[in-house]
Design a protein around this motif. Sequence first.
Motif, PDB file in Angstrom:
ATOM      1  N   LYS A  39       0.851  -1.192   0.000  1.00 49.98           N
ATOM      2  CA  LYS A  39       0.000   0.000   0.000  1.00 49.98           C
ATOM      3  C   LYS A  39       0.886   1.241   0.000  1.00 49.98           C
ATOM      4  N   SER A  40       0.431   2.296  -0.676  1.00 49.75           N
ATOM      5  CA  SER A  40       1.153   3.568  -0.642  1.00 49.75           C
ATOM      6  C   SER A  40       0.910   4.256   0.695  1.00 49.75           C
ATOM      7  N   PHE A  41       1.869   5.055   1.144  1.00 49.77           N
ATOM      8  CA  PHE A  41       1.703   5.775   2.412  1.00 49.77           C
ATOM      9  C   PHE A  41       1.861   7.285   2.260  1.00 49.77           C
ATOM     10  N   ALA A  42       2.300   7.750   1.105  1.00 51.53           N
ATOM     11  CA  ALA A  42       2.402   9.188   0.836  1.00 51.53           C
ATOM     12  C   ALA A  42       1.321   9.552  -0.174  1.00 51.53           C
ATOM     13  N   PRO A  43       0.992  10.817  -0.283  1.00 54.36           N
ATOM     14  CA  PRO A  43      -0.028  11.220  -1.251  1.00 54.36           C
ATOM     15  C   PRO A  43       0.308  10.702  -2.655  1.00 54.36           C
ATOM     16  N   SER A  44      -0.672  10.096  -3.306  1.00 57.67           N
ATOM     17  CA  SER A  44      -0.491   9.503  -4.627  1.00 57.67           C
ATOM     18  C   SER A  44       0.030  10.528  -5.623  1.00 57.67           C
ATOM     19  N   GLY A  45       1.012  10.115  -6.402  1.00 61.03           N
ATOM     20  CA  GLY A  45       1.564  10.986  -7.438  1.00 61.03           C
ATOM     21  C   GLY A  45       2.646  11.938  -6.971  1.00 61.03           C
ATOM     22  N   THR A  46       2.944  11.957  -5.655  1.00 64.69           N
ATOM     23  CA  THR A  46       3.988  12.858  -5.150  1.00 64.69           C
ATOM     24  C   THR A  46       5.373  12.215  -5.210  1.00 64.69           C
ATOM     25  N   ASN A  47       5.417  10.952  -5.659  1.00 71.44           N
ATOM     26  CA  ASN A  47       6.682  10.212  -5.665  1.00 71.44           C
ATOM     27  C   ASN A  47       7.313  10.213  -4.272  1.00 71.44           C
ATOM     28  N   THR A  48       6.451   9.926  -3.283  1.00 74.18           N
ATOM     29  CA  THR A  48       6.844   9.919  -1.866  1.00 74.18           C
ATOM     30  C   THR A  48       7.558  11.219  -1.515  1.00 74.18           C
ATOM     31  N   CYS A  49       6.890  12.311  -1.871  1.00 71.85           N
ATOM     32  CA  CYS A  49       7.416  13.658  -1.595  1.00 71.85           C
ATOM     33  C   CYS A  49       8.780  13.852  -2.259  1.00 71.85           C
ATOM     34  N   ASN A  50       8.904  13.279  -3.466  1.00 72.61           N
ATOM     35  CA  ASN A  50      10.136  13.342  -4.258  1.00 72.61           C
ATOM     36  C   ASN A  50      11.319  12.724  -3.511  1.00 72.61           C
ATOM     37  N   SER A  51      11.106  11.513  -2.977  1.00 66.72           N
ATOM     38  CA  SER A  51      12.162  10.852  -2.209  1.00 66.72           C
ATOM     39  C   SER A  51      12.009   9.335  -2.267  1.00 66.72           C
ATOM     40  N   GLN A  52      12.954   8.636  -1.638  1.00 71.22           N
ATOM     41  CA  GLN A  52      12.887   7.189  -1.488  1.00 71.22           C
ATOM     42  C   GLN A  52      13.177   6.838  -0.033  1.00 71.22           C
ATOM     43  N   THR A  53      12.374   5.955   0.513  1.00 75.80           N
ATOM     44  CA  THR A  53      12.510   5.542   1.909  1.00 75.80           C
ATOM     45  C   THR A  53      13.916   5.031   2.205  1.00 75.80           C
ATOM     46  N   ALA A  54      14.496   5.498   3.320  1.00 79.61           N
ATOM     47  CA  ALA A  54      15.813   5.023   3.739  1.00 79.61           C
ATOM     48  C   ALA A  54      15.782   4.441   5.156  1.00 79.61           C
ATOM     49  N   PHE A  55      15.043   5.080   6.090  1.00 82.47           N
ATOM     50  CA  PHE A  55      15.088   4.654   7.488  1.00 82.47           C
ATOM     51  C   PHE A  55      13.856   5.176   8.211  1.00 82.47           C
ATOM     52  N   ILE A  56      13.404   4.440   9.215  1.00 82.99           N
ATOM     53  CA  ILE A  56      12.317   4.872  10.084  1.00 82.99           C
ATOM     54  C   ILE A  56      12.917   5.099  11.469  1.00 82.99           C
ATOM     55  N   LEU A  57      12.834   6.332  11.960  1.00 79.50           N
ATOM     56  CA  LEU A  57      13.432   6.720  13.240  1.00 79.50           C
ATOM     57  C   LEU A  57      12.343   6.901  14.292  1.00 79.50           C
ATOM     58  N   PRO A  58      12.360   6.090  15.369  1.00 82.84           N
ATOM     59  CA  PRO A  58      11.405   6.327  16.451  1.00 82.84           C
ATOM     60  C   PRO A  58      11.919   7.438  17.374  1.00 82.84           C
ATOM     61  N   VAL A  59      11.042   8.373  17.701  1.00 77.73           N
ATOM     62  CA  VAL A  59      11.354   9.408  18.693  1.00 77.73           C
ATOM     63  C   VAL A  59      10.439   9.116  19.880  1.00 77.73           C
ATOM     64  N   ILE A  60      11.029   8.518  20.914  1.00 75.59           N
ATOM     65  CA  ILE A  60      10.262   8.063  22.075  1.00 75.59           C
ATOM     66  C   ILE A  60      10.245   9.168  23.119  1.00 75.59           C
ATOM     67  N   GLY A  61       9.059   9.695  23.356  1.00 74.82           N
ATOM     68  CA  GLY A  61       8.917  10.785  24.310  1.00 74.82           C
ATOM     69  C   GLY A  61       8.105  10.366  25.512  1.00 74.82           C
ATOM     70  N   SER A  62       7.916  11.286  26.423  1.00 78.22           N
ATOM     71  CA  SER A  62       7.157  11.007  27.646  1.00 78.22           C
ATOM     72  C   SER A  62       5.658  10.884  27.381  1.00 78.22           C
ATOM     73  N   THR A  63       5.164  11.473  26.290  1.00 82.01           N
ATOM     74  CA  THR A  63       3.743  11.451  25.962  1.00 82.01           C
ATOM     75  C   THR A  63       3.410  10.426  24.888  1.00 82.01           C
TER      76      THR A  63
END
Length: 115
Positions: A39-63
């Motif tokens: 499934k696509s996760f960025a708006p269709s036709g945007t070419n993933t905001c003109n990019s290619q997936t490289a890494f998913i970074l979790p930012v773990i906060g108190s909330t």
Amino acid sequence: MAKIGGTYFLFGSHLTGWSTNDNQYSTASSMTGPWSSWKSFAPSGTNTCNSQTAFILPVIGSTTTTYVLLADRWNSANLADSRYIWLPLTISGTTVSTTCATSWKIDTSTGVWSP
């Protein structure tokens, strides 16, 4: 690939070399599958905001925990000028989405992001 809760998320792009495309993701509760359909996760036709997936970074906060898409934005005419873009991912169950935000911020202590 990222494991969030009990779900594995596999992100990928199509075979277009340096060129961007609408990246997709698949999910599974086990590394051995079965895996969902892509499934696509960025708006269709945007070419993933003109990019290619490289890494998913979790930012773990108190909330909350915010997941950040780090994506390559290749400049094939001048590879030394290639860059990363960082975008917040919205993950709800097994659904992932992002928007092509030109500006956003994250409070790293709470994990909350805002436009």
